[in-house]
Write a protein that holds these residues in place. Sequence first.
Motif, PDB file in Angstrom:
ATOM      1  N   MET A 264       0.841  -1.184   0.000  1.00 31.74           N
ATOM      2  CA  MET A 264       0.000   0.000   0.000  1.00 31.74           C
ATOM      3  C   MET A 264       0.882   1.243   0.000  1.00 31.74           C
ATOM      4  O   MET A 264       1.827   1.340   0.774  1.00 31.74           O
ATOM      5  N   THR A 265       0.615   2.190  -0.882  1.00 32.88           N
ATOM      6  CA  THR A 265       1.411   3.412  -0.943  1.00 32.88           C
ATOM      7  C   THR A 265       0.856   4.443   0.016  1.00 32.88           C
ATOM      8  O   THR A 265      -0.350   4.518   0.251  1.00 32.88           O
ATOM      9  N   LYS A 266       1.757   5.222   0.545  1.00 28.65           N
ATOM     10  CA  LYS A 266       1.377   6.271   1.484  1.00 28.65           C
ATOM     11  C   LYS A 266       0.877   7.485   0.700  1.00 28.65           C
ATOM     12  O   LYS A 266       1.536   7.950  -0.224  1.00 28.65           O
ATOM     13  N   SER A 267      -0.271   7.986   1.066  1.00 25.85           N
ATOM     14  CA  SER A 267      -0.831   9.169   0.436  1.00 25.85           C
ATOM     15  C   SER A 267      -0.431  10.404   1.244  1.00 25.85           C
ATOM     16  O   SER A 267      -0.362  10.353   2.466  1.00 25.85           O
ATOM     17  N   PHE A 268      -0.169  11.484   0.551  1.00 23.08           N
ATOM     18  CA  PHE A 268       0.189  12.724   1.238  1.00 23.08           C
ATOM     19  C   PHE A 268      -0.321  13.902   0.420  1.00 23.08           C
ATOM     20  O   PHE A 268      -0.613  13.773  -0.762  1.00 23.08           O
ATOM     21  N   SER A 269      -0.451  15.013   1.077  1.00 23.68           N
ATOM     22  CA  SER A 269      -0.808  16.246   0.376  1.00 23.68           C
ATOM     23  C   SER A 269       0.053  17.376   0.937  1.00 23.68           C
ATOM     24  O   SER A 269       0.483  17.327   2.089  1.00 23.68           O
ATOM     25  N   ILE A 270       0.309  18.335   0.075  1.00 21.11           N
ATOM     26  CA  ILE A 270       1.123  19.498   0.445  1.00 21.11           C
ATOM     27  C   ILE A 270       0.265  20.729   0.184  1.00 21.11           C
ATOM     28  O   ILE A 270      -0.272  20.905  -0.917  1.00 21.11           O
ATOM     29  N   ALA A 271       0.137  21.563   1.187  1.00 11.63           N
ATOM     30  CA  ALA A 271      -0.712  22.751   1.080  1.00 11.63           C
ATOM     31  C   ALA A 271      -0.213  23.689  -0.021  1.00 11.63           C
ATOM     32  O   ALA A 271       0.998  23.856  -0.202  1.00 11.63           O
ATOM     33  N   PRO A 272      -1.128  24.302  -0.750  1.00  7.47           N
ATOM     34  CA  PRO A 272      -0.712  25.280  -1.758  1.00  7.47           C
ATOM     35  C   PRO A 272      -0.136  26.538  -1.107  1.00  7.47           C
ATOM     36  O   PRO A 272      -0.388  26.812   0.059  1.00  7.47           O
ATOM     37  N   VAL A 273       0.625  27.278  -1.886  1.00  5.70           N
ATOM     38  CA  VAL A 273       1.112  28.592  -1.482  1.00  5.70           C
ATOM     39  C   VAL A 273       0.149  29.603  -2.081  1.00  5.70           C
ATOM     40  O   VAL A 273      -0.149  29.546  -3.285  1.00  5.70           O
TER      41      VAL A 273
ATOM     42  N   GLU B 269       7.088  13.601  -1.751  1.00  7.78           N
ATOM     43  CA  GLU B 269       6.842  14.284  -0.477  1.00  7.78           C
ATOM     44  C   GLU B 269       8.002  15.190  -0.076  1.00  7.78           C
ATOM     45  O   GLU B 269       7.800  16.362   0.254  1.00  7.78           O
ATOM     46  N   GLU B 270       9.211  14.687  -0.140  1.00 10.02           N
ATOM     47  CA  GLU B 270      10.372  15.503   0.263  1.00 10.02           C
ATOM     48  C   GLU B 270      10.625  16.636  -0.729  1.00 10.02           C
ATOM     49  O   GLU B 270      10.782  17.793  -0.350  1.00 10.02           O
ATOM     50  N   GLY B 271      10.670  16.305  -2.021  1.00  7.41           N
ATOM     51  CA  GLY B 271      10.917  17.329  -3.036  1.00  7.41           C
ATOM     52  C   GLY B 271       9.807  18.360  -3.106  1.00  7.41           C
ATOM     53  O   GLY B 271      10.064  19.550  -3.270  1.00  7.41           O
TER      54      GLY B 271
END
Length: 156
Positions: free
Chosen positions: A1-10, A129-131
């Motif tokens: 299972m892949t980890k889902s993530f989100s990054i808030a917009p600027v 996620e990191e980039g």
Amino acid sequence: MTKSFSIAPVRKTLTVNAAQAHAFDVFTKGIDRWWPPEHRLAESPVKQQVIEPHVGGRWYTIHQDGSETLTGIMLAWEPPDRFVFSWNINAQWKPDTTVGSEVEVRFIAESPSVTRVELEHRKFESLGEEGGTRMRNGVDGGWPGILDLFKKEAEA
């Protein structure tokens, strides 16, 4: 299972003492007058910044050695209200068409001579996620200075 993530917009907002159509034109047709030449993605100094004014049009830089560097592709083109483009730059600040965050710039007429400009830089997840987090942090600190340069040119 892949980890889902989100990054808030600027999100950045500023008001310029300029008509809506003028503000749009300065940001797009006039980008070469205010975008800082030291913000480049290639070794060669910048000769010209170009935005092709249509969906599918490129935002690219022509360098003094004759080379071109792609910044992004216009995804929406609705003058004088807004435009959206892909930001084809990877987390190492190199041109890369395999990744791309997205930038939307909206121009809202507050009066005949005042325009609110709203910029949203989003979809950092394509960089991982990191980039993506690194890119988000970089543009969050970078857009205010860029927008100040735009404001000065639009109000000149």
